[in-house]
Design a protein around this motif. Structure first.
Motif, short mmCIF file in Angstrom:
data_model
loop_
_atom_site.label_atom_id
_atom_site.label_comp_id
_atom_site.label_asym_id
_atom_site.label_seq_id
_atom_site.Cartn_x
_atom_site.Cartn_y
_atom_site.Cartn_z
N LYS A 342 -15.83 -6.78 15.12
CA LYS A 342 -17.11 -7.40 15.47
C LYS A 342 -17.64 -6.94 16.82
N LEU A 343 -16.73 -6.74 17.74
CA LEU A 343 -17.16 -6.43 19.09
C LEU A 343 -16.74 -5.03 19.50
N MET A 344 -17.53 -4.50 20.40
CA MET A 344 -17.13 -3.24 21.01
C MET A 344 -17.27 -3.40 22.52
N ALA A 345 -16.32 -2.85 23.24
CA ALA A 345 -16.41 -2.90 24.69
C ALA A 345 -16.51 -1.49 25.21
N SER A 346 -17.39 -1.30 26.18
CA SER A 346 -17.46 0.01 26.82
C SER A 346 -17.23 -0.20 28.31
N SER A 347 -16.40 0.62 28.89
CA SER A 347 -16.12 0.46 30.31
C SER A 347 -16.60 1.70 31.03
N SER A 348 -17.07 1.47 32.22
CA SER A 348 -17.76 2.56 32.90
C SER A 348 -17.40 2.59 34.38
N GLU A 349 -17.76 3.71 34.97
CA GLU A 349 -17.54 3.88 36.39
C GLU A 349 -18.44 2.99 37.23
N ASP A 350 -19.48 2.43 36.60
CA ASP A 350 -20.36 1.54 37.37
C ASP A 350 -19.74 0.16 37.54
N THR A 351 -18.47 0.04 37.31
CA THR A 351 -17.63 -1.15 37.50
C THR A 351 -17.91 -2.27 36.49
N THR A 352 -18.73 -1.99 35.51
CA THR A 352 -18.97 -3.05 34.53
C THR A 352 -18.32 -2.70 33.20
N VAL A 353 -18.15 -3.76 32.43
CA VAL A 353 -17.72 -3.61 31.05
C VAL A 353 -18.82 -4.24 30.21
N ALA A 354 -19.32 -3.49 29.24
CA ALA A 354 -20.38 -4.04 28.40
C ALA A 354 -19.79 -4.38 27.03
N LEU A 355 -20.21 -5.51 26.51
CA LEU A 355 -19.78 -5.90 25.16
C LEU A 355 -20.96 -5.72 24.23
N TRP A 356 -20.69 -5.13 23.09
CA TRP A 356 -21.77 -4.84 22.15
C TRP A 356 -21.39 -5.41 20.78
#
Lengths: 363, 901
Positions: A342-356
């Motif tokens: 159901k969920l996807m997480a993306s982690s980035s160098e901008d220090t955030t983690v986005a949930l989609w």
């Protein structure tokens, strides 16, 4: 017909103070583990979008390369300080000290790979272990309590690049023992390929419970090992012209996706019975660099984390592009799907983690 | 003396007699054994033979006869032998042996008999003589009553036996070195003899019949021949005791002359490749051993002095046939190119083989500097060796490059440039030729300095002409050649500022092969020795596999058994585990499969709305560069070719400068200079020059304001520098005017306020009273009654403050009140900070304005600048007015103004 604009993240998890290198969902609970380059491991509640716990598990100078949920209440973190740590997650977050610290003494960029289905395959992996016991010079260290522990937990194996960076090592996380090196002889046939940059341990149904490992190297080649024959690889392929940075396989081990520093994503098929690995489709990118790939557990779609700040979604069966997700404003390091797809997480160098929530399964 | 002579005569007579007898008895023989006995009677006088070895093959009744023959003693035998071979006896006897005995009797000889009484004459004697009698037999025509095929067969057998198996060639070489039979020959005669023998030897493959043994075929024969010749040359060199003879260059020993002659004939017969494939491994091995030995001696000295090495220096001189030398050189280069040879090795091999003759013989010079650079086509690596060897005449080591032959270089470049720039050459010569000449020119130019270029006759003109006529060409490769030459050329003119005519390729190193290399290499792999031949064959047999795969296969020899096992398992796909699969081929194979997959799924997914793609449009707006550091800005501004970057840098420059980061102080001078020199008109699209110009000016003004001393320093230097034009000078002055005005009306927008506890329990005064902190000399706070409305919620206080040095006071008090009031007050508050910098603005600009320098002439041509300058000075004085600095600066300014009007 005007198309729908790509979705925005359903939530953004802020709190890390440095580039978030990896994210991993808990197999059953609504929990996400993330690790960052300053060594912080955060545990998030994915329903309330809050931090449950935060702890510095690796030194800030080295940081965490990868985090993997290792079972019902275990998590594995891999640092660039040459250690892999195995943690217990209690009620109040992470235990103070790890259950086991494995000193791999390897300092590299290769994310470890947890053997993808450790619970179901305890028996065969036991065979693996017995098979390898002759290799272990230090004698049998597993005491009775470890044996009993293993019955509860199942064996958890991880594969990672070893001290010699072109060698892949397989570790038993429960005991902290090194099981095998690939290749295991002194004349290192993979040396010429450069550092091992990505590794994936898997257990194809045809392999009768013997662990297989796919490793991607700096020169863009990928090598498929069967640990029954650790001396020489089963298959070598070279799909990429630049270092292979990520590898992911579907649950049936019938194929996978590889991302690299060059401008293509390669979807390939695996045939464990013949040991063949063939290109299914090459996806050419506008901008090079795929830092992470992940295939959703239901095998419908896969996602890539691009150096161009974008997360891209593709149809896993057909390989056509489905969405370009623009949220991060720095290099994306990893993408990960929850086990219920159901969920996807993306982690980035901008220090955030986005949930989609992207193409959620209908039921 | 006379006695000796007499003795020799006597011996000669006896030998002849003996031979005569034997010949007669051969002619009269009825039985093979009689022939054997006759031959034996001669052989036993010459060679140490054992009767036992022969007796088995001779009939009983002749055995007695054999036993009865008396032979001379050991010492006499050698004497007999000498006389026999040097006189007429051998020729006569050999004729009988080769024709009569061979056609009539030899077939009946037992093997041991043949060996001991027949072959022995051809194995142990004087090699040169033997060759001279045996070789003509190969071409026996049917006449003369002999069985020609038997004679030829026998001659071939003897040649294989003597020349190939018993190294007779080597022996010939030894004989020429100092054999007795050539001692009394004159120089001319010796030369003739050598020429004759070498001619005969090298003609053998041509004379051999169709059915001759394969070892007489030209390839194998010349291979063996070359080996022996080289061995002979080396041996000659080793035995060369006479050091002076070696050093004396003109001296040509018979032995080396023979080797050279034979080499020339081998080349003339078209087998230079065989010759070289034997020669290269030897010389390469020696060169490598010398290079790796780290000897204190230079490699040239080693080859000059060390026995076993010296003959290489002479061998090409000995060839003495410029056509053959050219063939050898050409073949050498081609063969070396396919081997893994570095520049140093390549150079030394050329130097060792051709160094001497290159210096002495004009045709050879011509071959190297003209033919090999302009007419022939070699791979680029060879070209580099040729240039080092023949043009620069120095080793490729960078250390020795300084001592290159500058004269030769500019001559060669002249020749190349003349050929290269001709329009007909561009239009009509094949592309490979063009690429080669371009590469030659480019590599030469790379080695040139500016002064070399100046020394080259009309070099500049021709190069420009060549470039321009190439740039017009529709062929991309030709344009690329032009841009490559232009790049190299521009690097000579100004190494800091290379010229890229081609936007796509920005590499510092140029591919002088222009992508033609692969084709040429493929053509080259054929004429190589056996090791490579194997690979070539394999490549042919498995044309679908790339060369890389083969290499890989060879590298990973391990685990072959396992490989084979798995191969069996996967017979269908035939996957080699160590093979690197080319994705392209696989794509092809899975293409159809894929297509069908799509077709079947399309129907499925069309109803399945789950995976409808979202809008896939993507722009890269967020990926554009953002400058957040001044260093990046400076870097971007310097890259005048990246217009977009310059524009972006200009956009952010002012803001970044105003932020006054710590590092600004250190880079202010640099930044000011860079900003002034940016060509705004070049970087902006038409119509936007103004805004870019404005941005630049604002940025420099900001720079002066935030960091006056450092930036003014470099601006003032620029003002009179010859590198800026009038408009830039005017702009600098404008900027200084703006900056002076801004500094003069500087406002302090923020007063110093730190968060302090509003209520302090420790102090004895009420919390609402202002603190007593402040500058020394401040008076006590006094409450002031509020003005205006009687409803006043706040207290106001005031106190006396001492004035700061050099500040204009707008009021006599500072008020402490509610925040808004403070701000109002402070907006009012301005401070003229210009005067402290006035000197830095004015004095350097006033200094030397009247000096006429290169490109600067304020009093004459550039009067506009002078006007602007005076205006600027005026503004400065105005801004500094009412300050002590003004009076100090006024007098020099007045002096300046007075001095001219």
């Amino acid at each position: 017909m005007s198309k729908r604009p790509p979705p925005d993240p359903v939530a953004v998890l802020r709190g890390h103070r440095a580039s978030v290198t990896d994210a991993s969902f808990h197999p059953t609970k609504n929990i996400l583990f993330t690790g960052s380059t300053d060594g912080e491991l955060r545990i998030w509640d994915t329903v309330q979008h809050r931090t449950i716990s935060s702890s510095w598990v690796h030194s800030a100078a080295h940081g965490i390369i990868s985090v993997v949920a290792g079972g019902e209440n275990r998590v594995i973190s891999q640092g660039r300080d040459g250690t892999i740590k195995y943690w217990d997650i209690g009620e109040a977050g992470l235990s103070r000290s790890p259950l086991i610290t494995i000193k791999t003494n390897s300092y590299h960029f290769c994310k470890l790979s947890l053997l993808n289905n450790p619970h179901a395959e305890v028996e065969p992996t036991e065979v693996v272990k017995n098979h390898q016991e002759s290799e272990l010079s230090g004698g049998n260290m597993s005491s009775t309590e470890l044996e009993s522990d293993k019955k509860v937990e199942g064996s958890i194996y991880v594969a990672a690049a070893g001290e010699d960076l072109s060698v892949v090592e397989l570790w038993d996380v429960n005991t902290g023992e090194k099981l095998i090196k690939l290749p295991n002889h002194s004349i290192n046939s993979t040396k010429a390929r450069g550092m091992c940059m990505a590794v994936k341990a898997f257990l194809p149904p045809e392999s009768h419970g013997y662990v297989n490992v796919m490793s991607g190297y700096e020169d863009g080649s990928m090598v498929w090992w069967d640990i029954r024959n650790p001396a020489s690889p089963m298959t070598c392929v070279k799909f990429h012209s630049e270092p292979v940075l990520s590898l992911s396989f579907d649950n049936l081990c019938g194929g996978g996706v590889s991302g690299s520093a060059d401008e293509k994503i390669v979807m390939f098929t695996l045939d464990p019975s013949t040991g063949s690995c063939l290109v299914k489709k090459e996806i050419i990118l506008e901008r090079p660099g795929i830092g992470g790939t992940s295939i959703r557990p239901d095998g419908k779609i896969f996602a890539t984390a691009g150096w161009d700040h974008r997360v891209r979604i593709y149809d896993y069966r057909k390989g056509n592009a489905l969405a370009i997700l623009k949220y991060h404003h720095a290099t994306c390091n990893a993408v990960s799907f929850s086990d219920n797809s159901k969920l996807m997480a993306s982690s980035s160098e901008d220090t955030t983690v986005a949930l989609w929530e992207i193409y959620p399964p209908r039921n | 003396m006379g006695n000796e002579e007499k003795k020799r005569r006597e011996l000669e007579r006896r030998v002849l007699e003996k031979v005569e007898q034997a010949i007669a008895s051969v002619h009269n023989a009825k039985d093979v054994d009689q022939v054997i006995v006759a031959l034996y009677s001669v052989a036993v006088c010459l060679f140490p033979l054992h009767l036992h070895s022969l007796s088995g093959s001779v009939d009983e009744k002749y055995r007695q006869e054999l036993w009865a023959l008396e032979a001379p003693s050991g010492d006499d035998k050698t004497e007999w032998c000498n006389v026999f071979y040097r006189g007429a006896a051998f020729r006569a006897f050999a004729r009988v042996l080769l024709y009569d005995v061979a056609s009539d009797w030899l077939a009946c000889f037992a093997a041991s008999a043949r060996k001991h009484v027949y072959d022995v004459f051809f194995l142990n004697g004087c090699a040169a003589e033997i060759v001279q009698v045996v070789v003509p037999c190969l071409q026996l025509s049917g006449s003369g009553g002999h069985d020609s095929s038997a004679v030829c067969l026998n001659a071939e057998r003897l040649l294989v036996l003597c020349l190939l198996e018993n190294d007779l060639i080597l022996q010939i070489a030894r004989e020429f070195a100092g054999g007795a039979q050539f001692q009394d020959l004159s120089h001319e005669q010796l030369k003739q003899a050598i020429s004759k023998v070498s001619q005969l030897v090298t003609s053998i493959p041509d004379k051999a019949r169709l059915g001759a043994p394969t070892s007489l075929s030209s390839h194998l024969f010349f291979e063996r021949l070359t080996t022996q010749l080289l061995q002979g040359a080396e041996e000659w060199d080793m035995m060369l005791v006479d050091e002076t003879a070696a050093a004396e260059d003109t001296h040509m020993d018979g032995s080396i002359r023979f080797v050279g002659e034979a080499f020339a004939r081998i080349c003339r017969r078209g087998s230079a490749d065989v010759l070289l494939s034997e020669m290269i491994p030897r010389i390469l091995g020696q060169v490598r051993s010398v290079l790796s030995s780290n000897s204190v001696l230079a490699i040239s000295e080693i080859f000059d002095s060390k026995p076993g090495f010296r003959f290489w220096l002479k061998i090409m001189e000995a060839v003495n046939d410029s056509h053959s030398v050219e063939r050898i050189a050409e073949e050498l280069l081609h063969q070396l190119a396919v081997q893994n040879i570095n520049d140093v090795e390549g150079y030394w091999i050329l130097w060792i083989l051709f160094g001497r003759i290159f210096k002495r013989q004009t045709p050879i010079r011509f071959t190297f500097v003209e033919k090999f650079l302009l007419w022939k086509i070699f791979p680029t690596c060879c070209l580099r060796w040729i240039i080092y060897f023949a043009v620069l005449e120095c080793t490729p080591n960078s250390a020795s490059l300084r001592s290159y032959n500058a004269h030769g270089l500019s001559n060669t470049v002249h020749r190349l440039v003349v050929a290269w720039s001709r329009k007909e050459f561009v239009q009509s010569s094949p592309i490979e030729q063009q690429a080669y000449v371009t590469a030659a020119l480019g590599l030469c130019l790379e080695k040139m300095g500016k002064e070399d270029l100046d020394a080259t006759k009309d070099g500049l003109h021709s190069i420009l002409q060549g470039i321009s006529c190439r740039l017009e060409s529709p062929v991309y490769l030709i344009r690329k050649m032009a841009s490559a030459i232009a790049f190299v050329f521009s690097k000579i003119i100004d190494p800091q500022n290379p010229l890229y005519l081609d936007d796509t390729s920005r590499e510092e190193t140029i591919d002088w092969e222009f992508g033609l290399a692969t084709r040429r290499k493929g053509a080259l792999t054929t004429p190589v020795h056996d090791g490579d031949e194997r690979t070539v064959e394999r490549e042919n047999s498995s044309s679908t596999l790339s060369g890389k795969q083969i290499q890989k296969g060879e590298e990973n020899g391990v685990g072959n058994a396992a490989k084979a096992r798995r191969k069996k398992e996967s017979a269908f796909t035939l996957i080699d585990p160590d093979e690197v699969i080319d994705p392209a081929t696989i794509n092809e194979s899975t293409f159809y499969e894929d297509e069908s997959d799509h077709a079947s799924e399309d129907s499925e997914t069309s109803s399945d709305s789950l995976l409808q793609p979202y809008d896939l449009t993507d722009d890269d707006a967020d990926l554009k560069r953002k400058f957040s550091q001044l260093v990046d800005v400076v870097g971007a501004l310097r890259k005048s070719d990246d217009a977009e970057g310059v524009e972006k840098a200009l956009d952010v420059a002012e803001k970044l400068i105003r932020a006054s980061p710590d590092e600004l102080k250190y880079m202010a001078g640099d930044l000011a200079k860079t900003l002034v020199q940016v060509r705004c008109s070049d970087v902006t699209v038409e119509g936007e020059e103004e805004s870019a110009e404005e941005k630049r000016q604002k940025a420099v003004v900001a720079l002066i304001v935030t960091c006056p001393l450092e930036s003014l320093d470099s601006l003032n230097k620029l003002l009179y520098s010859p590198n800026v034009d009038i408009s830039q000078r005017v702009m600098i002055l404008d900027i200084m005017i703006d900056a002076a005005q801004e500094l003069a009306s500087a406002r302090i927008l923020k007063s110093e306020h730190r968060p302090k506890a509003l209520i302090s329990s420790t102090s004895d005064q009420p919390w609402f009273m202002p603190r007593n902190t402040g500058p020394p000399g401040a008076g006590p706070w006094k409450e002031i009654s509020s003005t205006g409305t009687p409803l006043n919620w706040s207290y106001s206080y005031e106190r006396e403050l001492p004035s700061k040095a050099g500040q204009i006071k707008r009021g006599k008090t500072r008020r402490w009140s509610l925040r808004t009031a403070i701000q109002d007050n402070q907006m009012e508050w301005s401070q003229n900070s210009f005067p402290q910098y006035a000197a830095a603005f004015m004095l350097p600009a006033m200094q030397g304005y009247d000096k006429k320098r290169h490109g600067v002439d304020l009093l004459g041509r550039d009067f506009i600048v002078l006007g602007k300058l005076i205006y600027m000075l005026g503004v400065c004085i105005k801004c500094a007015a009412m300050h002590p600095e003004a009076s100090v600066l006024a007098s020099p300014l007045l002096d300046m103004l007075r001095s001219r009007y």
